[in-house]
Motif scaffolding. Structure first.
Motif, mmCIF file in Angstrom:
data_model
loop_
_atom_site.group_PDB
_atom_site.id
_atom_site.type_symbol
_atom_site.label_atom_id
_atom_site.label_comp_id
_atom_site.label_asym_id
_atom_site.label_seq_id
_atom_site.Cartn_x
_atom_site.Cartn_y
_atom_site.Cartn_z
ATOM 1 N N LEU A 90 -9.148 3.782 -6.076
ATOM 2 C CA LEU A 90 -7.960 3.227 -6.967
ATOM 3 C C LEU A 90 -6.790 3.504 -6.077
ATOM 4 C CD1 LEU A 90 -6.857 2.499 -9.735
ATOM 5 C CD2 LEU A 90 -6.423 4.887 -10.076
ATOM 6 N N HIS A 91 -6.007 2.147 -6.095
ATOM 7 C CA HIS A 91 -4.588 2.072 -5.374
ATOM 8 C C HIS A 91 -3.752 1.921 -6.318
ATOM 9 C CE1 HIS A 91 -2.019 0.527 -2.090
ATOM 10 N NE2 HIS A 91 -1.573 -0.149 -3.103
ATOM 11 N N ILE A 92 -2.722 2.562 -6.320
ATOM 12 C CA ILE A 92 -1.356 2.579 -7.058
ATOM 13 C C ILE A 92 -0.016 2.378 -6.350
ATOM 14 C CG2 ILE A 92 -0.027 3.032 -8.991
ATOM 15 C CD1 ILE A 92 -2.344 4.501 -10.260
ATOM 16 N N TRP A 93 0.645 1.288 -6.318
ATOM 17 C CA TRP A 93 2.086 1.302 -5.811
ATOM 18 C C TRP A 93 2.941 0.965 -7.090
ATOM 19 C CZ3 TRP A 93 5.799 -2.822 -4.761
ATOM 20 C CH2 TRP A 93 6.725 -2.548 -3.793
ATOM 21 N N HIS A 94 3.661 1.968 -7.609
ATOM 22 C CA HIS A 94 4.185 1.998 -8.731
ATOM 23 C C HIS A 94 5.898 1.863 -8.459
ATOM 24 C CE1 HIS A 94 5.981 3.924 -12.566
ATOM 25 N NE2 HIS A 94 4.812 3.623 -13.051
ATOM 26 N N GLN A 95 6.360 0.984 -9.237
ATOM 27 C CA GLN A 95 7.857 0.784 -8.742
ATOM 28 C C GLN A 95 8.518 0.319 -10.147
ATOM 29 O OE1 GLN A 95 9.475 1.580 -5.817
ATOM 30 N NE2 GLN A 95 7.100 1.755 -5.211
ATOM 31 N N ALA A 96 8.620 1.384 -10.980
ATOM 32 C CA ALA A 96 9.333 1.223 -12.217
ATOM 33 C C ALA A 96 10.868 1.090 -12.069
ATOM 34 C CB ALA A 96 8.835 2.210 -13.226
ATOM 35 N N GLN A 97 11.626 0.127 -12.506
ATOM 36 C CA GLN A 97 12.878 0.149 -12.468
ATOM 37 C C GLN A 97 13.542 0.155 -13.730
ATOM 38 O OE1 GLN A 97 13.952 -0.347 -9.190
ATOM 39 N NE2 GLN A 97 11.751 -0.204 -8.630
ATOM 40 N N PHE A 98 14.440 1.205 -13.732
ATOM 41 C CA PHE A 98 15.323 1.759 -14.738
ATOM 42 C C PHE A 98 16.817 1.557 -14.518
ATOM 43 C CE2 PHE A 98 11.201 3.996 -15.419
ATOM 44 C CZ PHE A 98 10.815 3.399 -16.690
ATOM 45 N N PRO A 99 17.723 1.550 -15.418
ATOM 46 C CA PRO A 99 19.108 1.170 -15.125
ATOM 47 C C PRO A 99 19.730 2.028 -14.164
ATOM 48 C CG PRO A 99 18.728 0.871 -17.584
ATOM 49 C CD PRO A 99 17.508 1.253 -16.817
ATOM 50 N N ASP A 100 19.237 3.238 -14.085
ATOM 51 C CA ASP A 100 19.937 4.481 -13.168
ATOM 52 C C ASP A 100 18.957 5.000 -12.251
ATOM 53 O OD1 ASP A 100 18.370 5.996 -14.913
ATOM 54 O OD2 ASP A 100 19.998 7.437 -15.252
ATOM 55 N N ARG A 101 17.760 4.387 -12.069
ATOM 56 C CA ARG A 101 16.638 5.180 -11.253
ATOM 57 C C ARG A 101 15.721 4.341 -10.986
ATOM 58 N NH1 ARG A 101 16.311 10.621 -14.445
ATOM 59 N NH2 ARG A 101 18.120 9.831 -15.042
ATOM 60 N N SER A 102 14.921 4.336 -9.996
ATOM 61 C CA SER A 102 13.728 3.756 -9.601
ATOM 62 C C SER A 102 12.300 4.970 -9.434
ATOM 63 C CB SER A 102 13.515 2.993 -8.449
ATOM 64 O OG SER A 102 12.571 2.405 -7.929
ATOM 65 N N VAL A 103 11.382 4.592 -10.267
ATOM 66 C CA VAL A 103 10.198 5.742 -10.073
ATOM 67 C C VAL A 103 9.252 4.932 -9.336
ATOM 68 C CG1 VAL A 103 8.739 7.054 -11.300
ATOM 69 C CG2 VAL A 103 10.908 6.487 -12.405
ATOM 70 N N GLY A 104 9.147 5.376 -8.006
ATOM 71 C CA GLY A 104 8.338 4.652 -6.975
ATOM 72 C C GLY A 104 7.452 5.576 -6.193
ATOM 73 N N PHE A 105 6.184 5.438 -6.258
ATOM 74 C CA PHE A 105 5.288 6.020 -5.457
ATOM 75 C C PHE A 105 4.137 5.175 -5.018
ATOM 76 C CE2 PHE A 105 3.998 6.521 -9.955
ATOM 77 C CZ PHE A 105 2.454 6.517 -10.018
ATOM 78 N N LEU A 106 3.229 5.727 -3.992
ATOM 79 C CA LEU A 106 2.085 5.383 -3.693
ATOM 80 C C LEU A 106 0.829 6.294 -3.741
ATOM 81 C CD1 LEU A 106 0.321 2.991 -2.189
ATOM 82 C CD2 LEU A 106 1.085 4.043 0.040
ATOM 83 N N TYR A 107 -0.044 5.908 -4.517
ATOM 84 C CA TYR A 107 -1.089 7.016 -4.818
ATOM 85 C C TYR A 107 -2.534 6.216 -4.686
ATOM 86 C CZ TYR A 107 -4.136 9.564 -7.840
ATOM 87 O OH TYR A 107 -5.216 10.193 -8.069
ATOM 88 N N GLY A 116 12.282 -0.524 -18.818
ATOM 89 C CA GLY A 116 12.772 -1.026 -17.678
ATOM 90 C C GLY A 116 11.402 -2.040 -16.909
ATOM 91 N N TYR A 117 11.695 -2.518 -16.033
ATOM 92 C CA TYR A 117 10.760 -3.754 -15.426
ATOM 93 C C TYR A 117 10.728 -3.478 -13.830
ATOM 94 C CZ TYR A 117 11.191 -6.323 -19.652
ATOM 95 O OH TYR A 117 11.301 -6.631 -20.997
ATOM 96 N N GLY A 118 9.608 -3.728 -13.518
ATOM 97 C CA GLY A 118 9.116 -3.684 -11.874
ATOM 98 C C GLY A 118 7.733 -3.969 -11.874
ATOM 99 N N ILE A 119 7.375 -3.523 -10.587
ATOM 100 C CA ILE A 119 5.964 -4.092 -9.974
ATOM 101 C C ILE A 119 5.046 -3.076 -10.127
ATOM 102 C CG2 ILE A 119 4.779 -4.642 -8.100
ATOM 103 C CD1 ILE A 119 6.199 -6.944 -9.079
ATOM 104 N N PHE A 120 3.886 -3.159 -10.858
ATOM 105 C CA PHE A 120 2.907 -2.271 -10.682
ATOM 106 C C PHE A 120 1.595 -2.867 -9.912
ATOM 107 C CE2 PHE A 120 0.695 1.210 -13.564
ATOM 108 C CZ PHE A 120 0.056 1.438 -12.895
ATOM 109 N N GLU A 121 1.555 -2.460 -8.702
ATOM 110 C CA GLU A 121 0.678 -3.022 -7.895
ATOM 111 C C GLU A 121 -0.609 -2.000 -7.989
ATOM 112 O OE1 GLU A 121 1.331 -3.947 -3.554
ATOM 113 O OE2 GLU A 121 0.377 -1.942 -3.171
ATOM 114 N N PHE A 122 -2.018 -2.550 -8.280
ATOM 115 C CA PHE A 122 -3.061 -1.851 -8.252
ATOM 116 C C PHE A 122 -4.169 -2.535 -7.496
ATOM 117 C CE2 PHE A 122 -2.689 -4.921 -11.612
ATOM 118 C CZ PHE A 122 -3.863 -5.488 -11.698
ATOM 119 N N ALA A 123 -5.149 -1.817 -7.260
ATOM 120 C CA ALA A 123 -6.314 -2.374 -6.726
ATOM 121 C C ALA A 123 -7.447 -1.480 -7.165
ATOM 122 C CB ALA A 123 -6.490 -2.300 -5.190
#
Length: 340
Positions: free
Chosen positions: A183-200, A320-327
């Motif tokens: 499982l691959h995740i690149w999670h980029q959740a964009q909220f008004p005052d922060r971005s929750v970003g990680f690669l797992y 929020g909106y953003g990219i949920f990258e998965f494989a």
């Protein structure tokens, strides 16, 4: 809270070869562009330099409500000024802060002229992943959230872009994602005052083999991510539908984030993510295609399961909106198992 500082990173791409560069060396960036309150349109584009191979290549993807349109282009590095290829050009106006990006006429019917500016500090890490029977992946990795201004044209209709979201990903080194991952995740959740970003990344025995990232605040704070758990729902075609992740930071904060990934599209096979990056194709090569979003195209049918889905996220009452990258691995050795 843990307040971090940006690590030094040379933002300009390496465009000249030298004896110390390995043959598989790459220097790439990927950007996405989308509204702050909707899941269409979703725009994905990227560009890479491969000096030892005398290659540069790139792609642009447009996802609408009904289809995904792709254009891919490649040429010899020595035939360029190092600032783009095909219909795409870029300029690093101010490293780590401002980029100017343009896409000219091309078969997707999409063009843009936008300036990206940082809204958070960047998270920079060093990635090291062992691959089954292949060269290890070792590269620098940068993620940063920003905002766009400019224009986006689709099928001849031009729209003003003002403060649209855009996450960028920079990577430089040697990458060979040839096997062994479940499982691959690149999670980029964009909220008004922060971005929750990680690669797992986890292996096919469901053991984590890579975690890096941070909660990147617009006030300059970086709070490193030290734990991720997930409960995701895939359909029979291994396409993500929805789910939730639990993120724990070094500062002791826990985020429960729900994801609605039902919008469709974002199949990165449309951007040559099936192993074609850096392959010599001669001068001024271009190709294009269209993926209908009617279920006939999925992570099972294209040459890479990697998918960058524009997603609606909810964190408590905050949307929020953003990219949920998965494989999700297509190997029979792997079946998804939630860790939440």
């Amino acid at each position: 809270m843990t307040v971090g500082t940006e690590r030094a990173f040379v933002d300009e791409l390496v465009t000249r070869t030298s004896p110390e560069l390995p043959e598989r060396f790459f220097d790439r960036f990927v950007f996405n562009l989308h509204r702050t309150d909707a899941v269409t349109p979703s725009v994905l584009f990227g560009f890479g330099s491969y000096p030892p191979r005398d290659v540069v290549d790139g792609f642009a993807i447009l996802v609408t409500e009904t289809e995904q349109r792709n254009v891919r282009f490649s040429t010899e590095l020595t035939a360029t000024d190092g600032d783009g290829a095909g219909p795409f050009r870029f300029e690093v106006v101010e490293p780590m802060r401002t980029w100017h990006l343009t896409l000219g006429p091309n078969p997707t019917g999409m063009e843009f002229d936008v300036t990206w500016r940082a809204r958070t500090p960047a998270w920079v890490g060093d990635i090291g992943v062992t691959n089954d029977g292949g060269t290890p992946s070792t590269f620098e990795h940068l993620v940063q959230s920003g905002l766009y201004d400019g224009t986006l044209t689709i099928d001849g209709v031009t729209e003003e872009v003002h403060d649209w979201y855009g996450q960028r990903d920079r990577s430089r080194g040697v990458r060979n994602m040839s096997g062994g991952q479940g499982l691959h995740i690149w999670h980029q959740a964009q909220f008004p005052d922060r971005s929750v970003g990680f690669l797992y990344v986890e292996d096919r025995e469901h053991q984590p083999i890579l975690l890096e990232g941070a909660v990147m605040h617009t006030d300059g704070e970086l709070d490193g991510i030290v734990g991720v758990r997930h409960e995701l729902r895939f359909n029979d075609s291994l396409d993500l539908q929805s789910g939730r992740v639990e993120v724990t930071t070094a500062g002791g904060v826990t985020y429960q984030i729900n994801a609605d990934a039902s919008a469709g599209g974002g199949y990165m096979s449309g951007g040559w993510y099936g192993g074609q990056h850096g392959r010599p194709m001669g001068r001024d090569y271009e190709e294009h295609d269209v993926y209908p979003l009617d279920g006939t195209v999925s992570p099972k049918t294209v040459d890479s399961a990697l998918t960058d889905r524009l997603t609606k996220f909810t964190w408590g009452d905050v949307v929020g909106y953003g990219i949920f990258e998965f494989a999700h691995s297509r190997s029979s050795r792997y079946r998804y198992r939630p860790s939440l």
